[in-house]
Every structure is written in C-alpha cells, then in structure tokens.
Scaffold this motif. Sequence first.
Motif, mmCIF file in Angstrom:
data_model
loop_
_atom_site.group_PDB
_atom_site.id
_atom_site.type_symbol
_atom_site.label_atom_id
_atom_site.label_comp_id
_atom_site.label_asym_id
_atom_site.label_seq_id
_atom_site.Cartn_x
_atom_site.Cartn_y
_atom_site.Cartn_z
ATOM 1 N N GLN A 49 -6.027 -27.964 10.357
ATOM 2 C CA GLN A 49 -7.281 -27.447 10.911
ATOM 3 C C GLN A 49 -7.003 -26.363 11.948
ATOM 4 O OE1 GLN A 49 -10.228 -28.174 9.743
ATOM 5 N NE2 GLN A 49 -11.254 -26.799 11.151
ATOM 6 N N THR A 50 -5.971 -26.578 12.776
ATOM 7 C CA THR A 50 -5.611 -25.594 13.791
ATOM 8 C C THR A 50 -5.169 -24.296 13.140
ATOM 9 O OG1 THR A 50 -4.925 -27.383 15.265
ATOM 10 C CG2 THR A 50 -4.144 -25.175 15.800
ATOM 11 N N TYR A 52 -6.068 -23.250 10.156
ATOM 12 C CA TYR A 52 -7.255 -22.641 9.551
ATOM 13 C C TYR A 52 -8.081 -21.918 10.613
ATOM 14 C CZ TYR A 52 -6.417 -25.384 5.308
ATOM 15 O OH TYR A 52 -5.890 -25.927 4.170
ATOM 16 N N GLU A 53 -8.228 -22.548 11.774
ATOM 17 C CA GLU A 53 -8.991 -21.913 12.853
ATOM 18 C C GLU A 53 -8.300 -20.637 13.325
ATOM 19 O OE1 GLU A 53 -9.388 -24.966 15.795
ATOM 20 O OE2 GLU A 53 -10.875 -26.066 14.620
ATOM 21 N N PHE A 54 -7.002 -20.662 13.435
ATOM 22 C CA PHE A 54 -6.247 -19.482 13.851
ATOM 23 C C PHE A 54 -6.424 -18.350 12.840
ATOM 24 C CE2 PHE A 54 -2.311 -16.986 13.639
ATOM 25 C CZ PHE A 54 -2.286 -16.461 14.927
ATOM 26 N N ALA A 56 -8.854 -18.006 10.645
ATOM 27 C CA ALA A 56 -10.252 -17.570 10.662
ATOM 28 C C ALA A 56 -10.507 -16.626 11.831
ATOM 29 C CB ALA A 56 -11.187 -18.772 10.733
ATOM 30 N N LYS A 57 -9.933 -16.953 12.974
ATOM 31 C CA LYS A 57 -10.105 -16.096 14.155
ATOM 32 C C LYS A 57 -9.506 -14.720 13.908
ATOM 33 C CE LYS A 57 -9.103 -15.818 19.061
ATOM 34 N NZ LYS A 57 -8.384 -16.395 20.184
ATOM 35 N N SER A 60 -11.678 -12.787 11.413
ATOM 36 C CA SER A 60 -12.936 -12.321 12.019
ATOM 37 C C SER A 60 -12.689 -11.152 12.966
ATOM 38 C CB SER A 60 -13.646 -13.461 12.748
ATOM 39 O OG SER A 60 -12.929 -13.867 13.881
#
Length: 150
Positions: A49-50, A52-54, A56-57, A60
Amino acid sequence: MKRKRTFYLSDDDVKYIEDYKEEHNLPSKNIAFSEILNEHKVKSELPMQTMYEFIAKKVSEELESTLKDAITNKLINTLKPQLNSLKFATNSTNKDTQILLELLNGIYYKESYGAIPTIDSLPTMAYEMSKEYVEGKIKNKHYKNSNTLD
C-alpha cells in the motif's frame, strides 16, 4: 555471527558486492553482502500500500506539471465569454452614467430647475443629444483600442 556456508555466486554477483563495498567504504565483502541483505530485507518489508501511494503521488505530480498549462487554457476559454458579458454590462452602465453626467452638466449650466420627467416616459431632446454624443465617444474609444467598430 555464524561461520559462512558455501555459496556459489556468478561473476556479476561478486562484482556487484565488490562495487557495493567500495562505494560504501566497507572493510570487507562479508559486511557488504550483509548490508545488501539488510537493505533487501527492509525494502521487502515495506507494505505494498505504501508503494502504491508513493507511485500514485509521483504520477499525480507528473500529471499536474504536464497538464497545468492545458487546464489553465481550458479554464480561460471557458470563462472568457462570461467575462466578456460582464465587460459589456459594465460598459452599458458606464454609458448610462456618462449620459447622466452630461444631462446634469447641461441642467446646471442653464440653471433651469423645472420638473424633469423620467427618460422612459418622456425622453427630451437634450437626453437624445447626450446619448448620441456618449455613444459616439464610446465607439471612437473602442475603435482606437481594437481597430474595429463592433
């Protein structure tokens, strides 16, 4: 620390360990190999999850920088007609104010304070002349600014 067991490594793997040792100023290949294993262990413990968040950031941020100009242009094109409508309404108010000032100036000049009917009910010759004068003035100003008569 346990005594090492026998591992068979390719020449590329040995070269990688040696390069890592030199790059990090480590005293031995054993310590370099241990550091590589520790780094791998820490990285593999990161939750997905971490990551994926990285990702995604980062995506974006990249999209924001590349699409910023396109979004700004689209916003300007969307708002421009509305701003033009506001500009025309302001010009109309400005025209009416100028007509009023011309009429007041004429009244004070003549110092004749008789009853003044509303413009809607009985437009006077003075109002019509003032209106034509101000409209001509606005057209000339618009023509000078934009080189058109619209």
